[in-house]
Design a protein around this motif. Structure first.
Motif, PDB file in Angstrom:
ATOM      1  N   PHE A   8      42.395  38.478  32.756  1.00 29.32           N
ATOM      2  CA  PHE A   8      41.051  38.764  33.684  1.00 29.32           C
ATOM      3  C   PHE A   8      40.610  40.117  34.216  1.00 29.32           C
ATOM      4  N   LEU A   9      39.579  40.451  34.129  1.00 31.38           N
ATOM      5  CA  LEU A   9      38.921  41.618  34.679  1.00 31.38           C
ATOM      6  C   LEU A   9      38.653  41.232  36.148  1.00 31.38           C
ATOM      7  N   LEU A  10      39.129  42.043  37.181  1.00 30.23           N
ATOM      8  CA  LEU A  10      38.876  41.659  38.357  1.00 30.23           C
ATOM      9  C   LEU A  10      37.958  42.788  39.034  1.00 30.23           C
ATOM     10  N   PHE A  11      36.955  42.338  39.355  1.00 28.86           N
ATOM     11  CA  PHE A  11      35.746  43.156  39.942  1.00 28.86           C
ATOM     12  C   PHE A  11      35.299  42.881  41.160  1.00 28.86           C
ATOM     13  N   SER A  12      34.453  43.767  41.757  1.00 31.81           N
ATOM     14  CA  SER A  12      33.874  43.377  43.093  1.00 31.81           C
ATOM     15  C   SER A  12      32.300  43.686  43.041  1.00 31.81           C
ATOM     16  N   ILE A  13      31.425  42.969  43.834  1.00 35.92           N
ATOM     17  CA  ILE A  13      30.162  43.236  44.154  1.00 35.92           C
ATOM     18  C   ILE A  13      30.237  43.148  45.704  1.00 35.92           C
ATOM     19  N   LEU A  96      40.749  46.111  38.354  1.00 30.74           N
ATOM     20  CA  LEU A  96      41.821  45.724  37.518  1.00 30.74           C
ATOM     21  C   LEU A  96      41.774  44.747  36.464  1.00 30.74           C
ATOM     22  N   PHE A  97      42.886  44.822  35.475  1.00 31.93           N
ATOM     23  CA  PHE A  97      43.048  44.056  34.492  1.00 31.93           C
ATOM     24  C   PHE A  97      44.148  43.064  34.954  1.00 31.93           C
ATOM     25  N   HIS A  98      44.090  41.616  35.215  1.00 36.30           N
ATOM     26  CA  HIS A  98      45.303  41.007  35.640  1.00 36.30           C
ATOM     27  C   HIS A  98      45.644  39.735  34.459  1.00 36.30           C
ATOM     28  N   ILE A 111      39.085  29.180  40.030  1.00 35.87           N
ATOM     29  CA  ILE A 111      39.728  30.142  40.744  1.00 35.87           C
ATOM     30  C   ILE A 111      41.081  30.648  39.803  1.00 35.87           C
ATOM     31  N   VAL A 112      41.350  31.950  39.986  1.00 34.05           N
ATOM     32  CA  VAL A 112      42.588  32.670  39.377  1.00 34.05           C
ATOM     33  C   VAL A 112      43.172  33.127  40.604  1.00 34.05           C
ATOM     34  N   MET A 113      44.749  32.943  40.917  1.00 35.02           N
ATOM     35  CA  MET A 113      45.332  33.691  41.799  1.00 35.02           C
ATOM     36  C   MET A 113      45.728  34.941  41.521  1.00 35.02           C
ATOM     37  N   TYR A 114      45.738  35.658  42.529  1.00 34.73           N
ATOM     38  CA  TYR A 114      46.107  37.013  42.148  1.00 34.73           C
ATOM     39  C   TYR A 114      46.830  37.522  43.728  1.00 34.73           C
ATOM     40  N   LYS A 115      48.065  37.748  43.708  1.00 36.50           N
ATOM     41  CA  LYS A 115      48.920  38.239  44.890  1.00 36.50           C
ATOM     42  C   LYS A 115      48.500  37.354  46.014  1.00 36.50           C
ATOM     43  N   GLY A 116      48.585  36.091  45.752  1.00 33.79           N
ATOM     44  CA  GLY A 116      48.581  34.909  46.628  1.00 33.79           C
ATOM     45  C   GLY A 116      47.030  35.023  47.157  1.00 33.79           C
ATOM     46  N   LYS A 117      46.166  35.315  46.741  1.00 30.06           N
ATOM     47  CA  LYS A 117      44.697  35.069  47.058  1.00 30.06           C
ATOM     48  C   LYS A 117      43.837  34.375  45.966  1.00 30.06           C
ATOM     49  N   GLN A 118      42.878  33.409  46.225  1.00 32.84           N
ATOM     50  CA  GLN A 118      42.198  32.838  45.204  1.00 32.84           C
ATOM     51  C   GLN A 118      41.060  33.606  44.976  1.00 32.84           C
ATOM     52  N   ILE A 119      40.860  33.912  43.583  1.00 29.15           N
ATOM     53  CA  ILE A 119      39.880  34.892  43.180  1.00 29.15           C
ATOM     54  C   ILE A 119      38.756  33.862  42.456  1.00 29.15           C
ATOM     55  N   PRO A 120      37.561  33.797  42.753  1.00 35.01           N
ATOM     56  CA  PRO A 120      36.753  33.119  42.218  1.00 35.01           C
ATOM     57  C   PRO A 120      36.560  33.568  40.732  1.00 35.01           C
ATOM     58  N   ILE A 121      36.217  32.495  39.676  1.00 31.62           N
ATOM     59  CA  ILE A 121      36.226  32.866  38.129  1.00 31.62           C
ATOM     60  C   ILE A 121      34.616  33.023  38.069  1.00 31.62           C
ATOM     61  N   PHE A 122      34.069  33.928  37.643  1.00 31.95           N
ATOM     62  CA  PHE A 122      32.667  34.184  37.494  1.00 31.95           C
ATOM     63  C   PHE A 122      32.358  33.309  36.222  1.00 31.95           C
ATOM     64  N   ASN A 123      31.308  32.557  36.329  1.00 31.53           N
ATOM     65  CA  ASN A 123      30.852  31.562  35.222  1.00 31.53           C
ATOM     66  C   ASN A 123      29.465  32.415  34.587  1.00 31.53           C
TER      67      ASN A 123
END
Length: 137
Positions: A8-13, A96-98, A111-123
């Protein structure tokens, strides 16, 4: 369907973090400028040039988060890898890439878990659905 390990690519808005499966991405464009188009919905910033091909540049805040500041700093776009459409999404930051293990991904919850946090998967299909809706401006 996700494999044993999916990247996954983790990105922010703004300050909100999202994940997208890298198979859905064609390219990451930095320092791109969207060229304005008249008479289109507000969430369409214009078009960007991707290897000589025009891609619709969308602002996800104006589609999904109406209460947030619609201005996105920087000129970074995620260009989607789709057979039927050409669009790109304006984002604030590439983080980052995870490589997520199967047990860290919940398709039902999106969601995908990253370092104990839930990250929403963008659809990305949601964007296509919105772009296909008739617009009455």
């Amino acid at each position: 369907m996700y494999n044993e390990a999916t990247t996954f690519l983790l990105f922010s808005i703004h300050s909100k973090r999202y994940a997208i499966e890298t198979a859905h991405l064609k390219k990451i464009m930095h320092s791109s400028k969207a060229h304005f188009l008249p008479f289109v919905p507000q969430y369409i910033e214009g078009v960007i040039n991707v290897d000589g091909v025009a891609y619709t540049a969308i602002n996800p805040i104006l589609i999904f988060n109406e209460n947030d500041d619609p201005e996105i700093e920087g000129h970074t776009y995620l260009v989607f890898n789709r057979d039927d459409d050409r669009f790109a999404m304006h984002v604030s930051n590439i983080e980052l890439f995870h490589e997520a293990e199967e047990e860290d991904i919940s398709k039902e919850k999106g969601i995908v878990m990253y370092k104990g946090k839930q990250i929403p998967i963008f659809n990305t299909d949601l964007i296509e659905e919105i772009l296909l809706q008739p617009w009455e401006g």
